[in-house]
Design an enzyme around this catalytic site. Structure first.
Site, PDB file in Angstrom:
ATOM      1  N   CYS A  98       0.868  -1.126  -0.041  1.00 22.01           N
ATOM      2  CA  CYS A  98       0.012  -0.060   0.071  1.00 22.01           C
ATOM      3  C   CYS A  98       1.003   1.227   0.105  1.00 22.01           C
ATOM      4  O   CYS A  98       0.451   2.401  -0.335  1.00 22.01           O
ATOM      5  CB  CYS A  98      -0.994  -0.134   1.118  1.00 22.01           C
ATOM      6  SG  CYS A  98      -0.269   0.008   2.770  1.00 22.01           S
ATOM      7  N   CYS A 127      11.933   2.452 -11.745  1.00 24.59           N
ATOM      8  CA  CYS A 127      10.769   2.038 -11.020  1.00 24.59           C
ATOM      9  C   CYS A 127      10.903   2.796  -9.502  1.00 24.59           C
ATOM     10  O   CYS A 127      11.680   3.460  -9.730  1.00 24.59           O
ATOM     11  CB  CYS A 127      10.296   0.761 -10.711  1.00 24.59           C
ATOM     12  SG  CYS A 127      11.538  -0.087  -9.870  1.00 24.59           S
TER      13      CYS A 127
END
Ligand SMILES: [Zn+2]
Length: 485
Positions: free
Chosen positions: A290, A441
């Protein structure tokens, strides 16, 4: 027939939430989806063509993951749900024994404080005494741990253990309502302890500022009636699950991702455990944590409050509960369902011949193929400073951003082209094998997976992963704002 795609898998399905298929068996439906979305293949099926073990299939509310059911027509009117891992019946008497209940009493002040509970026929004085006698360990004092701790304290739980190794940071305040601005940089365990004491000064609070791992988990949960999993990572969730099975303590599981939340009860009176539902965690990059994926602010409040309610029901011994079931709440579609979770006799930890007999730290990176295999050529990396220098010097270079769209909007990197990992094999012609290609990333993990994926697809040009990802390069990027990015 309709197929619902769980939020965490949607990037493989062109962001689609629902697909209509002609077939009426699981195999027919999966074949159609695979033909329609070729990129899905690697994510959902392993090299042998077997559906990966972290994905479950439901027809309506029934579990249809078992391969033997995949050629059986799904009952008409039912829809299929593809569900990857992210994280009943009325019991007699609950988990607090009569002996323990009789050891506690309520004084006049407590009768006043908990009068709204005493009015409920199912709780009454007996139930409130059980709540007071209960000892509950809450692992994680963040977004889920906050509401769990605050409601359990308010409800009158006698002993609460708070375990968290982290400190409060500004981005936490968006969802972790137990902490405030004044708690920034304080240990979360201490901040949460103060809030719990302010809510109910009679609750005995034990705050531990430690990270739960295999070496300490048994002593952390020893002597507790119930453990509540409010963590945010796979390692902690599997260690807690295994430890609870070994110690025979029920576990209330809760997890959130973006707009979707889950609650279940594991290891309760022979019911299933987390490994019965998902024997292994998903591969990295497929299901973001998350911290990477984000969550809408009140979702943790909804899920944490349901976890606290389930905990109280187990303590008192009332109602239907989520053992053998998984509640899934989708706040964006405003839809929820209770799915069946079956105990597996071949479960590695709670089955009839368990292979896991003690909690083990497992190397998540190794498990997921991110750790370098000595037999395999290592993935070359490039340091953030070197990448910045090469961009500034105008060296010929292709930079490929493999992040999700919402991540790109938080921290832009305009010099990069965007190719999702799932499309790399097909789109490798967009890369120039004469030049260096650098994958970027957030944390430098998915970029390693990208280089490996490209190599497997037969790309021969030089390819690098940005070491530490954009997190490690953030300062350079922000100081160059308006410059080369
Ligand atoms: Zn199990």
């Amino acid at each position: 027939m309709k197929v619902f795609i769980s939020a965490t898998l949607r990037s493989f399905f062109g962001r689609s939430t629902t697909e209509e298929v002609q077939g009426n068996t699981v195999n027919e439906a999966l074949k159609e989806l695979r033909d329609r979305f070729p990129e899905v293949g690697k994510g959902l099926w392993d090299e042998k063509g077997e559906l990966r073990s972290f994905i479950r299939i439901f027809a309506g509310e029934a579990d249809w993951t078992d391969k033997n059911m995949h050629d059986t027509p799904v009952p008409s009117g039912s829809s299929l749900l593809l569900l990857p891992l992210i994280a009943g019946g009325a019991p007699e008497g609950g988990i607090i024994s009569e002996v323990r209940r009789k050891q506690v009493s309520l004084d006049n002040a407590e009768v006043d404080q908990f009068s709204r509970h005493l009015l409920l026929r199912e709780i009454g004085v007996k139930g409130q005494k059980k709540i007071k006698a209960a000892r509950v360990a809450v692992i994680g004092a963040g977004a889920l741990g906050g509401p769990v701790l605050q409601y359990l304290a308010a409800a009158g739980v006698g002993t609460l253990k708070i375990v968290d190794f982290d400190t409060v940071a500004v981005p936490n305040l968006q969802s972790q309502v137990i902490h405030g601005f004044r708690d920034i940089r304080r240990p979360k365990a201490a901040s949460a302890r103060d809030k719990v004491r302010a809510i109910n000064r009679r609750t005995e609070v034990i705050a531990e500022n430690i990270k739960v791992d295999a070496s300490n988990v048994l002593s952390v949960i020893d002597g507790f009636d119930l453990v509540i999993d409010c963590t945010d990572n796979y390692q902690a969730r599997y260690i807690l699950n295994d430890a609870c099975v070994i110690c025979g303590i029920p576990l209330v599981y809760g997890a959130v991702y973006q707009y979707e939340g889950w609650v279940s009860i594991f290891n309760y009176q022979g019911g299933p455990c987390l490994r019965c539902l998902f024997p292994a965690p998903p591969e990295p990059g497929l299901v973001p944590t998350c911290a990477e994926g984000g969550t809408i602010s009140p979702l943790s409040g909804i899920i944490g409050s349901i976890q606290a309610t389930e905990a109280l029901k187990l303590i008192i011994g009332i109602g239907e509960h989520l053992s053998g079931k998984l509640l899934r709440v989708d706040t964006l579609g405003l839809r929820s369902e209770v799915l069946e979770v079956r105990h597996r006799d071949d479960c590695q930890v709670c089955g009839s011949a368990p292979t896991i007999r003690e909690p083990k730290n497992y190397d998540y990176e190794e498990l997921c193929g991110l750790r370098e295999d000595p037999a395999e050529e290592p993935v070359a990396t490039i340091a953030p400073e070197d990448l910045a220098r090469r961009i500034e010097n105008g060296e010929p270079l292709t930079i490929v951003d493999v992040r999700e769209p919402h991540e790109r909007s938080i921290l832009r990197f305009s010099g990069a082209i965007v190719i999702p990992i799932g499309q790399l094999a097909r789109r490798q012609r967009e890369l120039n094998p004469e030049h260096d290609t650098v994958f970027i990333c957030k944390e430098g993990k998915r970029s390693i997976l990208a280089v490996k994926t490209l190599r497997e697809a037969g790309y021969a040009g030089p390819a690098y992963s940005l070491r530490g990802g954009l997190d490690a390069m953030k300062d350079i990027i922000l100081s160059n704002e308006g410059g080369w990015i």
